[in-house]
Every structure is written in structure tokens, then in C-alpha cells.
Design an enzyme around this catalytic site. Structure first.
Site, short mmCIF file in Angstrom:
data_model
loop_
_atom_site.label_atom_id
_atom_site.label_comp_id
_atom_site.label_asym_id
_atom_site.label_seq_id
_atom_site.Cartn_x
_atom_site.Cartn_y
_atom_site.Cartn_z
N ASP A 29 0.07 6.27 -3.08
CA ASP A 29 -1.46 6.40 -3.13
C ASP A 29 -2.18 7.40 -2.22
O ASP A 29 -3.15 7.35 -1.93
CB ASP A 29 -2.21 5.04 -2.95
CG ASP A 29 -3.60 5.04 -3.60
OD1 ASP A 29 -3.86 5.94 -4.45
OD2 ASP A 29 -4.16 3.94 -3.22
N HIS A 49 -2.74 11.21 -5.94
CA HIS A 49 -4.01 11.67 -6.28
C HIS A 49 -4.08 13.19 -6.03
O HIS A 49 -4.05 13.74 -4.76
CB HIS A 49 -5.21 10.90 -5.84
CG HIS A 49 -5.32 9.36 -6.19
ND1 HIS A 49 -5.94 9.37 -7.50
CD2 HIS A 49 -4.79 8.75 -5.83
CE1 HIS A 49 -5.96 8.00 -7.46
NE2 HIS A 49 -5.44 7.35 -6.47
N LEU A 50 -3.79 14.14 -6.95
CA LEU A 50 -3.90 15.46 -6.58
C LEU A 50 -5.53 16.19 -6.59
O LEU A 50 -5.43 17.24 -6.35
CB LEU A 50 -3.02 16.27 -7.41
CG LEU A 50 -1.45 15.95 -7.30
CD1 LEU A 50 -0.61 16.61 -8.34
CD2 LEU A 50 -1.01 16.15 -5.81
N ARG A 51 -6.28 15.35 -7.16
CA ARG A 51 -7.76 15.81 -7.32
C ARG A 51 -8.11 17.10 -8.21
O ARG A 51 -9.15 17.43 -8.26
CB ARG A 51 -8.07 16.20 -5.82
CG ARG A 51 -8.08 15.07 -4.88
CD ARG A 51 -8.93 13.86 -5.27
NE ARG A 51 -8.86 13.02 -4.24
CZ ARG A 51 -8.99 11.40 -4.45
NH1 ARG A 51 -8.71 11.06 -5.70
NH2 ARG A 51 -8.85 10.77 -3.33
ZN LIG Z 1 -5.78 2.28 -7.00
#
Ligand SMILES: [Zn+2]
Lengths: 450, 318
Positions: free
Chosen positions: A323, A78-80
Site C-alpha cells: 500500500d 500507488h504510483l500516482r
Molecule cells: Zn486501500
């Protein structure tokens, strides 16, 4: 790979020419690295590609005692960006990735706006190229706004410059069985894969942590294993029925491992990942109500930890995926119930895998390369990653010192966020250098500014 | 004793007995014409309530005032839905105000634990109920009530009946009563029995009737009507029939056994009016004992080793 790849210039190829700034000329001699933990030998790189002969004038890296692995590939990051640049950006997240030994990451779609159109995935992909620390391969949302109601324009994302092949509503489960079936069918047209976050929503309403002894004692709403397993059971059958590729995100329970093992024994087109934190941590840590341990799926029991380790060792679980889920301080500096779910992972994954899998004898370094690079690249259809360290191959590699050990210090991380569950833990191994197509993104353990 | 009271699991038998004995001493001043002791003069106790609970707040407030502490009531709004000021910011404010003890009621399990251990505040923290986790002073006042009715708790059989799953009172009581040597039996429909209850220091049953004749006390838990909509049980009538305590069922209890309820009651659901108002019921006694027990807790957390009761002239200190 689809025909599209040959029609467009490969992002790998033109990104390379762009990257001839900082981090070296692209000509290197790496002295005495143990390839996949085996015999020590020299590696030669010319213009971003491994070659058989040493290049005159190449910069020399002394790799005595270091292990060389293909650059790591994360299937779940997740790089947001766009939307939550206070937590992470493509630039900070990909720096963290390089520091962790990664040369490619798959950026999850749950941004704001959601990566459910060609426009957003191209933006993320372009930001990754501009940052230049690793290949940022966007994941496309399965459904519009990850709302689980109607399919996003999967084909447009696949055809875009970002060439999306992995689709996921991660954070949310595609719980509607009919929609999941259609998604699996549809992505066959361009060799895609649906990466499912398996979480039956009704069984996990208000859930706060693994349902078990600890949740009962703490009075926190339980998140039963069956909520994950029921969806995986359904999905592997749908994969079999549609003949399409299913990837199970971050499986966390012993039962999930059993289900995937069974599906693979039947020859179903199923792959699976496990996170570093599910390889090491258990729900016992929740007893102090510290939200740094709040994550989705939740930390499970010791028996689950042992099962996912065994599954990773025997290949039932194909890959370790981080993750990596950055959150700003205030999202964790609060009551457990209101805290955000998720943990950092990119900069600690390799150390956690060394600790839980290598030092326990469950995997050798060739196995680590397979689970953290080769298979991840294959699932993500990423050309040029997860390749052997041999002449003619792109020079994506990581050099790590297995004899090093370090205490994880949140302030020292490259991520913009600090929510590591491993703070204060002493873990083995340290990344000394990372090369992306012959460009050093990390040298002597330091990220090279680009 | 520890610096905070967060869970009855943190109390040894000696700690718990000390609190109950101190409460008994302090109860005696309730009979005096002047009910006030100077013990905590100059100390500040903050009642920080994230959940409305007039009865618990008043009980703590009365306890603190009888010990001459300054009391500040701080009712903080904010839930998982409507976020107000964060717990952290509120804590920093209380720290700046120089609170010596914070009595906290929070809708989130672990709210009190977070307040005590997140490094935001230095004062003593008393858990006045956190989510579905614990309500230690309620368990202490229940134990106090049981002790005064039954003598020692050693070997006594206590039934706790109803929505154990969501009950902080049940969790605190199981831990405390077992520490004090009682044998606890939980009775609930399977849907309202906590997961892995086999690991708790008690036994459990889905059936109330066979349990009743062996009990020295039965504690009826409040059942929230909305549980029915969440399919924990089919109808109120069925719940009441299977798990409610009515006169006929009460007759199955031994002669000496008492009936308890932490309040507020749903008359006609988990307990019939007849039972609630009977002489076996300790319900009003529990309220009075609550003040004494909370005085003892505040005194022991803040007053340290000085005697709880001095004369007015001695100023409560040596
Ligand atoms: Zn997930």
C-alpha cells in the site's frame, strides 16, 4: 490465464528484448546464494533465464551470506501517475520498487484520471516498460471514476495490452452490495479478481484514526474495526455466492483475520493481504499527532498487530502488500485532520517482514518468498513472477543480506516522497541485488540507472 | 512547569496548584484601581484563532494586557472545507514577528500540539481549545472556581453531564480534577460517552438522577443541536428530560453543591433558565476567574521564576 495471453505477445517477452541496455548482458553467475534461506549454491542466468550450467563470460556476483528469493511482487502500489507526479511517477516508484527487491508491482487505479479505461491502464503499463525497473501491472477501477455508481469497462481493460486482471476502487470501498455482486460476477469472464478496500462509509464519516482508547484520549473521530469487518463479512459471502475471486486489501484487525480464516475454512475463493505497517505499528504512535502515521486503514492496536502476524504466519493472510502511498511534504506537514492518508512502503517492506515475521520465528525465508512473491503473483495472474529459482524459469530474483541492519533515512529513499513511518527506525536486512529477467536493476545495494 | 500548556494531562498536582495559587494572587489586582502589572512588558502574545470564540479570545486578551504584554489578534480562516493559509505558514509568520507566546484556538484536535512540536516555531504555545481534544485553561478556571467555592478539591465529587464525546472541556476537566484528587463521574447517553471511557480516571453513568445526590458540583456541558440530526439522541425534548438540569433535579443536589457551565449555554436544553440564574450557579464567576487563571498561565510560561506581583516601581522584576 485466459486465452488472450497466447494471442498477444506476452509483455514479459518483448519487454525483455527492450531491456538489454544497462544492468548487464543478461548472463550472470551468482556465487553461493542461500536459496530461500537454505543451502548455499550457485545460480546461473543466460539471456534472462535460469540455466543449469555456468555461462562462459558471465558476470559474477559474489552472494556469500546472501539469501536469494524470487523477485518480490507487490499487489498494492500507488504510483500516482498520471495526475500526481509531484508525489511519485511510474519511473520513481518503480525505482523504489527495485530498491526494495520487487520485480513486479500492481499500480492502483486511483490516479487522475482514474485508471478506468483501456487507455489509461495501457498508458501506465507502457510507462512501466519504458522505465524498465520492474513490471508495472495496472489495476483497473471497478467503477467509473471510482465513484461507486456504475461498472467501468472491465472487459476492455482486461483485453487491453495491459491485460488487467485485478480490479479495485482502492481508496474507496465498493459499498453498494448489488454493485459488488455484479463486479464479482462479471470478472469471472476473464479470470479477474476484485480487490476490495473494506470500509463501510457511513461508519467512518470523518474518521481520523482507529477507534479505541487512543482516539478517545486524543479527541479524534474513531474508525471502528467493525467498519472494516462488516464489509469483509458481506464480501466473503458474496464471493461464496458468486463463486468468484475476492481479494481483501490491507486487512488490519483481529476480527478481519477471523472472518477470512472462517471463509477459507469453508473453501470460499478468498485471499487477503496485510501491509508492513500493520505488521509493526500501532495507534499509540498517533499520540504526537504527527500525520506521517495517518493511513487508511488506520494503525490499530497491539492485539491487532499480533493477530495479523499470526494470520500471515498460518496462511490465512496470503500476502504482504505495501500500500505504498507517496505524498508530497505539504500533505503531511500540517494538522492531522487535513493531512493525507498513506505511507511509503516499497523500500522497507522486506526489512519490516524480516523484523516482524522472520526474527520472531513466525515465517522462514521460504515463507517470506511465498507471501511476498509466489502468492502475490498467483493472485495477480502474473506469469513469470513468483516462480522457483530453477533452470528454465525467468531470472527474477532478489539477493538480500539478512545480517545487515540499517537506520531508515527518508532522504535516502528512491521514492519521490518522504512519508515513511519508519524514519529513524533501525531495521534488519538490506537488498543487495535485484534482477528483472536477468537484468540487474539493483547491484551492490545501488539502483542501476537505466 | 513545561514550556507549553497543551493538555491538563501534562500538569502534575504541583504544577496545577501553582497555577491556581498564582491566579489567586493575581486576582487581587482586579480589585485595585489600576488593574495592570508590568510583568510582561515588551513581550508579545499572539491570539491565533481558527475558530470564532469571542469570549475566550477576550479573556486571553484581557489577561495578557493586564500583564502589560503586547497583544496581536490573528484570526485565521480556514477549515477542513475552506483551506486558507496553512498552519505552518502562519506559524512561520508568527515566528518572524517574534511572538513570545501563541494562544491558539483550532478546530482540529491536536492543532496546538502540532504548532508546539512540529518545529515551525519557538514560542510558548497555549492551547485555547483544540477540536474535541482539550481546553486546559477552561479546566483550570473550573478548578479555580471549585476551589474557591468548596475549598480543597481532594475527595470532592464532581459530575460532568452531557456531550462528553465531543467535549474538550470534559477531557481537560477529567484529567485535571482527578490529578487534584477529585472523584469525577461522567454522565451521558451511551451515544455521547467516549469509547473505552473505562480507562479514564473517573467513573461513568448513563443515568443522571442517582448521581446527583452525591455531588459537590455538577458541570453541565453544552449540547449542540446538530447532534440530534446525527442520531446521537432522538429529540431535544427527550435529551432535556433525561439529561437536562432543571429546578426539580437541582433540588436533588446536596445543599452546598454548585452548578457550573462552561458557556455558551443552551437555556432550556441542557440547563433551565431557573437553574442557570440561581445562586448555586457559578457561571458568571467562571468568566471572571478565567482572566485570573489565564494571567497565571501566561505569567508562568513567560515570566519564569520572577514574582508575579511586584510594585509598579520595581517594574515587576528583581
Ligand atoms: Zn486501500
Amino acid at each position: 490465464m485466459s486465452e488472450l495471453a497466447s494471442e498477444k505477445p506476452s509483455p514479459a517477452a518483448d519487454a525483455y528484448t527492450e531491456r538489454q541496455r544497462g544492468g548487464g548482458s543478461g548472463n550472470w553467475t551468482i556465487r553461493g546464494a542461500r536459496i530461500l534461506g537454505g543451502e548455499a549454491r550457485d545460480l546461473f542466468i543466460r539471456d534472462g533465464v535460469f540455466v543449469a550450467e555456468e555461462v562462459r563470460g558471465a558476470q559474477v556476483v559474489d552472494a556469500d551470506g546472501l539469501i536469494a528469493l524470487p523477485g518480490l511482487v507487490d499487489l498494492h502500489t500507488h504510483l500516482r501517475e498520471p495526475g500526481r507526479e509531484d508525489a511519485e511517477t511510474v519511473a520513481t516508484g518503480s525505482r523504489a520498487a527495485a530498491a526494495g527487491g520487487y520485480t513486479a508491482v500492481h499500480a492502483m487505479a486511483n490516479t487522475d484520471p482514474v485508471a478506468d479505461t483501456a487507455g489509461v491502464v495501457e498508458q501506465v503499463w507502457r510507462l512501466g516498460r519504458e522505465a524498465g525497473y520492474c513490471d508495472v501491472q495496472p489495476v483497473g477501477a471497478v467503477t467509473v471514476g471510482i465513484a461507486g455508481e456504475r461498472l467501468a469497462e472491465l472487459g476492455a481493460m482486461a483485453d487491453s495490452a495491459a491485460r488487467v486482471r485485478v480490479f479495485s476502487d482502492d481508496g474507496h470501498c465498493v459499498s453498494d452490495a448489488a454493485l459488488m455482486r455484479r463486479a464479482l460476477e462479471y470478472v469471472k469472464a476473464f479470470g479477474g479478481v476484485v480487490a476490495q478496500h473494506a470500509q463501510e462509509p457511513r461508519l467512518t464519516e470523518g474518521a481520523q484514526m482507529n477507534e479505541g482508547e487512543v482516539s478517545s484520549a486524543l479527541g479524534l473521530r474513531g474508525w471502528p474495526a467493525v467498519a472494516e469487518e462488516a464489509v469483509i463479512a458481506r464480501d466473503v459471502l458474496l464471493a461464496a455466492h458468486t463463486g468468484s475471486r475476492l481479494h481483501v486489501c490491507h486487512l488490519s484487525t483481529a476480527g478481519s483475520v477471523e472472518l477470512v480464516r472462517w471463509a477459507k475454512s469453508k473453501g470460499y475463493p478468498v485471499t487477503a493481504e496485510v501491509t508492513p505497517h500493520h505488521l509493526l505499528l500501532t495507534d499509540d504512535l498517533v499520540r504526537g499527532y504527527d500525520p506521517v502515521y495517518k493511513v487508511n486503514p488506520p494503525l490499530r492496536t497491539q492485539a491487532d498487530v499480533e493477530a495479523v502476524r499470526a494470520g500471515l504466519a498460518d496462511g490465512t493472510i496470503d500476502v504482504v502488500a505495501t500500500d505504498h502511498a507517496p505524498h508530497p511534504v505539504e500533505a503531511k506537514d500540517c494538522e492531522w485532520a487535513v493531512a493525507a492518508m498513506g505511507m511509503l512502503g516499497l523500500e522497507t517492506a522486506l526489512s519490516v517482514v524480516q523484523h516482524t515475521m522472520v526474527e520472531t520465528g513466525l515465517l522462514d525465508w521460504a515463507g517470506v518468498a511465498d507471501r511476498m512473491s509466489v502468492r502475490a503473483a498467483a493472485i495477480g495472474s502474473l506469469d513469470g513472477h513468483g516462480r522457483p529459482l530453477e533452470p528454465g524459469e525467468p531470472a527474477n530474483l532478489v539477493l538480500l543480506d539478512p545480517a545487515a541492519s540499517r537506520t531508515i533515512e527518508p532522504a535516502e529513499l528512491h521514492s519521490r516522497s518522504r512519508n515513511t513511518p519508519f524514519a529513524g527506525l533501525k531495521l534488519p536486512g538490506a537488498v543487495r541485488a535485484t534482477f528483472l529477467r536477468g537484468t540487474a536493476t539493483v547491484l551492490e545495494g545501488k539502483v542501476i540507472d537505466r | 512547569m513545561k514550556r507549553h500548556l497543551l493538555s491538563t494531562a501534562d500538569l502534575s498536582a504541583d504544577d496545577a496548584t501553582l497555577i491556581l495559587d498564582t491566579a489567586a494572587e493575581l486576582a487581587r489586582i482586579a480589585d485595585r484601581p489600576i488593574k495592570k502589572l508590568p510583568t510582561l512588558r515588551g513581550r508579545t502574545v499572539v491570539n491565533l484563532f481558527y475558530e470564532d470564540s469571542t469570549r475566550t479570545r477576550i479573556s486571553f486578551e484581557t489577561a495578557a494586557k493586564r500583564l502589560s504584554a503586547d497583544v496581536i489578534n490573528f484570526s485565521a480562516k480556514g477549515s477542513s472545507v475552506s483551506k486558507g493559509e496553512s498552519l505552518k505558514d502562519t506559524a512561520l509568520t508568527l515566528e518572524a514577528m517574534g511572538a513570545d507566546a501563541v494562544v491558539v484556538r483550532h478546530w482540529a484536535s491536536g492543532g496546538a500540539y502540532r504548532l508546539a512540536h512540529a518545529g515551525w516555531i519557538r514560542s510558548a504555545v497555549v492551547n485555547a481549545g483544540d477540536g474535541t481534544h482539550e481546553h486546559p485553561t477552561q479546566a483550570l478556571l473550573d478548578a479555580y472556581t471549585l476551589r474557591s467555592r468548596l475549598g480543597s478539591l481532594e475527595g470532592r465529587r464532581i459530575g460532568i453531564v452531557g456531550d462528553v464525546l465531543h467535549s474538550r472541556v470534559a477531557r481537560s476537566n477529567v484529567r485535571l480534577l482527578s490529578t487534584l484528587g477529585a472523584e469525577v463521574t461522567l454522565v451521558a447517553p451511551p451515544t455521547l460517552m467516549p469509547f473505552a471511557v473505562e480507562g479514564w480516571p473517573c467513573s461513568s453513568s448513563y443515568d443522571l438522577d442517582p448521581v446527583l445526590p452525591k455531588l459537590d458540583a455538577v458541570m453541565m456541558l453544552r449540547v449542540q443541536r446538530e447532534r440530534m440530526d446525527q442520531a446521537f439522541f432522538p429529540t431535544e425534548r427527550e435529551y432535556s428530560r433525561r439529561y437536562g438540569l432543571h429546578a426539580q433535579r437541582m433540588a436533588a443536589l446536596p445543599e452546598h453543591a454548585v452548578v457550573m457551565h462552561p458557556g455558551p449555554m443552551n437555556r432550556g436544553l441542557e440547563i433551565s433558565a431557573e437553574v442557570a440564574d440561581s445562586t448555586r450557579s457559578t457561571i458568571t464567576e467562571q468568566v471572571a476567574n478565567g482572566v485570573s487563571v489565564r494571567m497565571a498561565v501566561l505569567y508562568l510560561l513567560l515570566g519564569g521564576s520572577e514574582p508575579a506581583i511586584g510594585t509598579e516601581n520595581e517594574g515587576g522584576a528583581k
